[in-house]
Design an enzyme around this catalytic site. Structure first.
Site, mmCIF file in Angstrom:
data_model
loop_
_atom_site.group_PDB
_atom_site.id
_atom_site.type_symbol
_atom_site.label_atom_id
_atom_site.label_comp_id
_atom_site.label_asym_id
_atom_site.label_seq_id
_atom_site.Cartn_x
_atom_site.Cartn_y
_atom_site.Cartn_z
ATOM 1 N N GLN A 1 0.829 -1.200 0.000
ATOM 2 C CA GLN A 1 0.000 0.000 0.000
ATOM 3 C C GLN A 1 0.870 1.258 0.000
ATOM 4 O O GLN A 1 1.905 1.309 0.662
ATOM 5 C CB GLN A 1 -0.916 -0.008 1.220
ATOM 6 C CG GLN A 1 -2.165 0.817 1.035
ATOM 7 C CD GLN A 1 -3.226 0.484 2.065
ATOM 8 O OE1 GLN A 1 -3.260 -0.622 2.586
ATOM 9 N NE2 GLN A 1 -4.092 1.435 2.354
ATOM 10 N N SER B 1 3.758 -6.575 2.667
ATOM 11 C CA SER B 1 2.456 -6.490 3.324
ATOM 12 C C SER B 1 1.377 -7.098 2.430
ATOM 13 O O SER B 1 1.424 -8.296 2.154
ATOM 14 C CB SER B 1 2.153 -5.035 3.697
ATOM 15 O OG SER B 1 1.022 -4.950 4.526
ATOM 16 N N LEU B 2 0.409 -6.303 1.915
ATOM 17 C CA LEU B 2 -0.608 -6.887 1.037
ATOM 18 C C LEU B 2 0.026 -7.556 -0.173
ATOM 19 O O LEU B 2 -0.541 -8.486 -0.757
ATOM 20 C CB LEU B 2 -1.606 -5.816 0.573
ATOM 21 C CG LEU B 2 -1.211 -4.970 -0.639
ATOM 22 C CD1 LEU B 2 -1.704 -5.602 -1.944
ATOM 23 C CD2 LEU B 2 -1.699 -3.567 -0.531
ATOM 24 N N ARG C 1 -9.588 -7.949 4.260
ATOM 25 C CA ARG C 1 -8.426 -7.462 5.015
ATOM 26 C C ARG C 1 -8.459 -5.928 5.121
ATOM 27 O O ARG C 1 -8.252 -5.367 6.193
ATOM 28 C CB ARG C 1 -7.138 -7.925 4.314
ATOM 29 C CG ARG C 1 -5.832 -7.606 5.037
ATOM 30 C CD ARG C 1 -4.687 -8.199 4.233
ATOM 31 N NE ARG C 1 -3.376 -8.041 4.859
ATOM 32 C CZ ARG C 1 -2.534 -7.045 4.626
ATOM 33 N NH1 ARG C 1 -2.897 -6.059 3.801
ATOM 34 N NH2 ARG C 1 -1.353 -6.998 5.210
ATOM 35 N N HIS D 1 0.086 -3.138 10.946
ATOM 36 C CA HIS D 1 1.181 -3.957 11.482
ATOM 37 C C HIS D 1 1.555 -3.564 12.912
ATOM 38 O O HIS D 1 2.726 -3.503 13.281
ATOM 39 C CB HIS D 1 2.403 -3.907 10.549
ATOM 40 C CG HIS D 1 2.114 -4.457 9.188
ATOM 41 N ND1 HIS D 1 1.894 -5.795 8.972
ATOM 42 C CD2 HIS D 1 1.939 -3.843 7.996
ATOM 43 C CE1 HIS D 1 1.618 -5.984 7.696
ATOM 44 N NE2 HIS D 1 1.625 -4.812 7.084
ATOM 45 N N GLN E 1 0.738 -11.882 10.050
ATOM 46 C CA GLN E 1 1.225 -10.714 9.317
ATOM 47 C C GLN E 1 0.422 -9.453 9.620
ATOM 48 O O GLN E 1 0.942 -8.337 9.541
ATOM 49 C CB GLN E 1 1.184 -11.031 7.818
ATOM 50 C CG GLN E 1 1.870 -10.040 6.915
ATOM 51 C CD GLN E 1 1.021 -9.720 5.703
ATOM 52 O OE1 GLN E 1 -0.147 -9.386 5.828
ATOM 53 N NE2 GLN E 1 1.616 -9.842 4.527
#
Length: 314
Positions: free
Chosen positions: A11, A96-97, A121, A207, A256
């Site tokens: 992102q 991440s994503l 998510r 996170h 995660q």
């Protein structure tokens, strides 16, 4: 022998117009965007191509949009350049994503399921913390150990959450948590001689342990998702090492949500495995720059447009 790793952005790399030229040039790209639109029951592709930017930036839209662009690149390379991921790529990794994009590229998840999981998510991460309560900040000129120390002091001083969210390497570590704690961490960072502490324009403290409700939502969503063994090993954010077992992948994706993105360690590990070529698939060039900094002598390229595709050689 030199090895190649494919990387998938996270992102912040989204931009209005992403994937549009690819869709205009290649049927394989159009098919991916149509599949994602159908999976979400939304013309996400129109939002990607035309905006408005504030809607594209929303977490629930940005996450599947970035995956769609990345997977469009993969499908175009397969159709136009004869890419066989398992034959020419040693590892995949995503920030991440982007880990979901990496799993889809490696065949562990279908594109439709990945889009649906990322929508869940994104919604769950946004809903986990009221807007304005959380914050994130990048420490420039700090490595992991110093950033961890700063986060711990800030948490102690405020009695609130301050976690290390991303270790991007090259002296860039991101903190995440309650806004007051992150603000305090920025003050401590200056006292400790950190070059710069920059608040990030994000809508939630990703996170961090404040994301626990989102982790629960993803645990439920992933429990019923079909996950196959990937065609090539995926380097997981939370372990900075390779994973191929579907159940381990499922566990890692839950961890995660609240865990640190150990990107510096992941890149260093890949370099240690003989990877000297990094190909970032999709929007932006953030991961390309990080790879060049962290793996000496490596080549790093980005593929997001028809021109990039034309120049690509396996």
């Amino acid at each position: 022998m030199s090895k190649t790793a494919f990387l998938f952005p996270g992102q912040g790399s989204q931009a209005v117009g992403m994937g549009k030229a690819l869709a205009e040039a290649f049927p394989a790209a159009r098919a991916v965007f149509a599949e994602v639109d159908d999976a979400l029951g939304q013309k996400l592709s129109t939002l990607m191509f035309e905006g408005p930017e504030d809607q594209l930036t929303l977490t629930a839209n940005a996450q599947p949009a970035l995956m769609a662009h990345s997977l469009a690149v993969i499908r175009v390379l397969e159709a136009e350049k004869g890419l066989d991921l398992s034959a020419s790529v040693a590892f995949v990794a995503g920030h991440s994503l982007g880990e979901y994009s990496a799993l889809a590229a490696a065949g562990a998840l279908s594109i439709s399921d990945t889009a649906k999981l990322l929508r869940i998510r994104g919604d769950a991460m946004q809903a986990a913390v009221p807007v304005g309560k959380g914050a994130m900040a990048a420490l420039l000129g700090a490595e992991w150990d110093l950033a961890t120390e700063i986060a711990e002091i800030a948490a102690t001083d405020t009695g609130l959450i301050c976690d290390v969210a991303n270790d991007n390497g090259g002296g860039q570590v991101v903190l995440s948590g309650d806004k007051a704690a992150v603000d305090r961490a920025c003050e401590i960072a200056k006292e400790k001689g950190v070059k710069r502490a920059i608040p990030l324009p994000v809508s939630a403290p990703f996170h961090s342990t404040l994301m626990a409700p989102a982790a629960s939502a993803m645990e439920a969503a992933l429990a019923t998702a079909t996950i196959r063994a990937p065609k090539v090993p995926v380097v997981a954010n939370v372990t900075a090492g390779p994973v191929s077992d579907p159940e381990a992948i499922r566990r890692n994706l839950v961890l995660q949500v609240c865990g640190s993105v150990r990107w510096r360690e992941s890149m260093v590990w890949l370099g240690g495995q003989g990877v000297t070529r990094f190909v970032e698939c999709g929007s932006g060039k953030v991961l390309t720059g990080i790879a060049k900094r962290l793996v000496a002598g490596s080549e790093a390229i980005n593929i997001g447009t028809p021109e990039d595709v034309a120049e690509y050689t396996a």
